[in-house]
Design a protein around this motif. Structure first.
Motif, PDB file in Angstrom:
ATOM      1  N   PRO A 271      24.992 -63.194  25.545  1.00  0.00           N
ATOM      2  CA  PRO A 271      26.242 -63.059  26.308  1.00  0.00           C
ATOM      3  C   PRO A 271      27.450 -62.968  25.381  1.00  0.00           C
ATOM      4  O   PRO A 271      27.564 -63.711  24.406  1.00  0.00           O
ATOM      5  CB  PRO A 271      26.281 -64.341  27.148  1.00  0.00           C
ATOM      6  CG  PRO A 271      24.849 -64.751  27.279  1.00  0.00           C
ATOM      7  CD  PRO A 271      24.204 -64.365  25.972  1.00  0.00           C
ATOM      8  N   GLY A 272      28.325 -62.023  25.659  1.00  0.00           N
ATOM      9  CA  GLY A 272      29.541 -61.864  24.877  1.00  0.00           C
ATOM     10  C   GLY A 272      29.389 -61.006  23.642  1.00  0.00           C
ATOM     11  O   GLY A 272      30.372 -60.806  22.913  1.00  0.00           O
ATOM     12  N   LEU A 273      28.186 -60.491  23.388  1.00  0.00           N
ATOM     13  CA  LEU A 273      27.989 -59.631  22.213  1.00  0.00           C
ATOM     14  C   LEU A 273      28.759 -58.327  22.423  1.00  0.00           C
ATOM     15  O   LEU A 273      28.466 -57.568  23.330  1.00  0.00           O
ATOM     16  CB  LEU A 273      26.501 -59.339  22.017  1.00  0.00           C
ATOM     17  CG  LEU A 273      26.112 -58.483  20.804  1.00  0.00           C
ATOM     18  CD1 LEU A 273      26.445 -59.213  19.510  1.00  0.00           C
ATOM     19  CD2 LEU A 273      24.627 -58.132  20.860  1.00  0.00           C
ATOM     20  N   PRO A 274      29.766 -58.051  21.588  1.00  0.00           N
ATOM     21  CA  PRO A 274      30.602 -56.875  21.834  1.00  0.00           C
ATOM     22  C   PRO A 274      29.908 -55.587  21.401  1.00  0.00           C
ATOM     23  O   PRO A 274      29.019 -55.606  20.542  1.00  0.00           O
ATOM     24  CB  PRO A 274      31.832 -57.137  20.969  1.00  0.00           C
ATOM     25  CG  PRO A 274      31.304 -57.961  19.836  1.00  0.00           C
ATOM     26  CD  PRO A 274      30.215 -58.825  20.424  1.00  0.00           C
ATOM     27  N   PRO A 275      30.293 -54.450  21.975  1.00  0.00           N
ATOM     28  CA  PRO A 275      29.774 -53.166  21.483  1.00  0.00           C
ATOM     29  C   PRO A 275      30.180 -52.956  20.035  1.00  0.00           C
ATOM     30  O   PRO A 275      31.201 -53.469  19.575  1.00  0.00           O
ATOM     31  CB  PRO A 275      30.457 -52.141  22.403  1.00  0.00           C
ATOM     32  CG  PRO A 275      30.838 -52.901  23.628  1.00  0.00           C
ATOM     33  CD  PRO A 275      31.173 -54.288  23.141  1.00  0.00           C
ATOM     34  N   PRO A 276      29.392 -52.203  19.290  1.00  0.00           N
ATOM     35  CA  PRO A 276      29.765 -51.906  17.899  1.00  0.00           C
ATOM     36  C   PRO A 276      31.082 -51.131  17.851  1.00  0.00           C
ATOM     37  O   PRO A 276      31.449 -50.458  18.815  1.00  0.00           O
ATOM     38  CB  PRO A 276      28.609 -51.030  17.398  1.00  0.00           C
ATOM     39  CG  PRO A 276      27.484 -51.300  18.323  1.00  0.00           C
ATOM     40  CD  PRO A 276      28.098 -51.615  19.644  1.00  0.00           C
ATOM     41  N   PRO A 277      31.799 -51.209  16.741  1.00  0.00           N
ATOM     42  CA  PRO A 277      33.029 -50.421  16.611  1.00  0.00           C
ATOM     43  C   PRO A 277      32.737 -48.929  16.769  1.00  0.00           C
ATOM     44  O   PRO A 277      31.682 -48.443  16.377  1.00  0.00           O
ATOM     45  CB  PRO A 277      33.497 -50.744  15.181  1.00  0.00           C
ATOM     46  CG  PRO A 277      32.841 -52.044  14.843  1.00  0.00           C
ATOM     47  CD  PRO A 277      31.534 -52.046  15.559  1.00  0.00           C
ATOM     48  N   ASN A 278      33.687 -48.232  17.371  1.00  0.00           N
ATOM     49  CA  ASN A 278      33.615 -46.775  17.510  1.00  0.00           C
ATOM     50  C   ASN A 278      32.451 -46.303  18.381  1.00  0.00           C
ATOM     51  O   ASN A 278      31.947 -45.188  18.207  1.00  0.00           O
ATOM     52  CB  ASN A 278      33.541 -46.099  16.138  1.00  0.00           C
ATOM     53  CG  ASN A 278      34.717 -46.441  15.254  1.00  0.00           C
ATOM     54  OD1 ASN A 278      35.861 -46.433  15.709  1.00  0.00           O
ATOM     55  ND2 ASN A 278      34.441 -46.761  13.994  1.00  0.00           N
ATOM     56  N   THR A 279      32.014 -47.142  19.321  1.00  0.00           N
ATOM     57  CA  THR A 279      30.986 -46.701  20.266  1.00  0.00           C
ATOM     58  C   THR A 279      31.542 -45.583  21.136  1.00  0.00           C
ATOM     59  O   THR A 279      32.599 -45.728  21.745  1.00  0.00           O
ATOM     60  CB  THR A 279      30.523 -47.867  21.155  1.00  0.00           C
ATOM     61  OG1 THR A 279      29.909 -48.860  20.330  1.00  0.00           O
ATOM     62  CG2 THR A 279      29.535 -47.406  22.202  1.00  0.00           C
ATOM     63  N   LYS A 280      30.822 -44.467  21.200  1.00  0.00           N
ATOM     64  CA  LYS A 280      31.268 -43.305  21.966  1.00  0.00           C
ATOM     65  C   LYS A 280      30.568 -43.169  23.310  1.00  0.00           C
ATOM     66  O   LYS A 280      31.096 -42.543  24.235  1.00  0.00           O
ATOM     67  CB  LYS A 280      31.047 -42.023  21.152  1.00  0.00           C
ATOM     68  CG  LYS A 280      31.777 -41.995  19.819  1.00  0.00           C
ATOM     69  CD  LYS A 280      33.282 -42.089  20.002  1.00  0.00           C
ATOM     70  CE  LYS A 280      33.997 -41.974  18.664  1.00  0.00           C
ATOM     71  NZ  LYS A 280      35.463 -42.145  18.793  1.00  0.00           N
ATOM     72  N   SER A 281      29.363 -43.706  23.426  1.00  0.00           N
ATOM     73  CA  SER A 281      28.624 -43.608  24.681  1.00  0.00           C
ATOM     74  C   SER A 281      27.726 -44.817  24.839  1.00  0.00           C
ATOM     75  O   SER A 281      27.256 -45.390  23.845  1.00  0.00           O
ATOM     76  CB  SER A 281      27.797 -42.317  24.735  1.00  0.00           C
ATOM     77  OG  SER A 281      26.860 -42.286  23.677  1.00  0.00           O
ATOM     78  N   ILE A 282      27.499 -45.218  26.093  1.00  0.00           N
ATOM     79  CA  ILE A 282      26.707 -46.404  26.399  1.00  0.00           C
ATOM     80  C   ILE A 282      25.693 -46.056  27.481  1.00  0.00           C
ATOM     81  O   ILE A 282      26.035 -45.417  28.482  1.00  0.00           O
ATOM     82  CB  ILE A 282      27.602 -47.565  26.884  1.00  0.00           C
ATOM     83  CG1 ILE A 282      28.611 -47.958  25.792  1.00  0.00           C
ATOM     84  CG2 ILE A 282      26.761 -48.774  27.283  1.00  0.00           C
ATOM     85  CD1 ILE A 282      29.641 -48.982  26.251  1.00  0.00           C
TER      86      ILE A 282
END
Length: 207
Positions: A124-135
């Protein structure tokens, strides 16, 4: 014959190919010519020529950071194969970087089968990596207790992420009409025939 085209005809039609013009007259009864390739045509054929020069060549001075970062939330106990396949698909689509967040209890079997991607146990709370363009959210998130653990946070990403978000597989069951905050400014894509998921009419939803 137009009857070959509806989705419900697929099990009767099998493989359908569009051949070059063989000299038949235009189908005037439809109001358009099936072989017309103009942009205004009401039907869009996918031909082998559409994939000429695809994927495009990459610049000699480019690197993996030049071509975007895809983040995948996938996998659970008993369903780790979906996470592996989704990650392989992202790599084959030539995303520059691919990160997979998966529940800790399936981290080892998934990481051991996933080459070239960065696999992390989700928390929980793990942020997306920097510069994520698509999920991508959903493949293999069907394990017991997975929804209760991850649903609230992943729906928050669906609503608020600044990147393109795709919901598929198990996550489709999580997308129910609920009040939203600010309208997302980027694409939300759900692989479903239902268009009412989460988004108000002023937002973009591709289904």
């Amino acid at each position: 014959k137009v009857g070959l085209l509806p989705s419900r005809a697929a099990k009767f039609v099998g493989k359908l190919e569009v051949l070059p013009d063989i000299g038949l007259l235009p189908v005037k009864s439809l109001g358009f010519d099936l072989m017309d390739s103009s942009p205004s045509h009401p039907l869009a054929w996918t031909d082998p020529a559409d994939f000429n020069n695809f994927p495009p060549p990459r610049s000699i001075d480019s690197n993996k950071g030049t071509f975007g970062h895809a983040l995948i939330y996938a996998g659970s106990l008993g369903f780790h194969g979906a996470a592996v396949l989704a990650t392989q698909g992202a790599l084959k689509a030539r995303a520059g970087l691919v990160t997979l967040y998966t529940p800790p209890d399936v981290y080892v079997p998934i990481a051991s089968q996933t080459l070239a991607a960065m696999v992390h146990p989700w928390r929980p709370g793990l942020p997306p990596p920097p510069n994520t363009k698509s999920i991508l959210i959903g493949p293999g998130l069907a394990g017991t207790g997975t929804r209760a653990t991850m649903e609230t946070e992943l729906l928050g990403i669906w609503r608020r992420a600044s990147s393109v978000v795709v919901a598929d597989a198990s996550a489709l069951d999580w997308l129910t009409p609920v009040p939203l905050g600010p309208v997302p400014t980027t694409f939300r894509i759900s692989r479903s025939f239902r268009l009412e998921f989460l988004l108000p009419s002023s937002a973009i939803c591709v289904s």
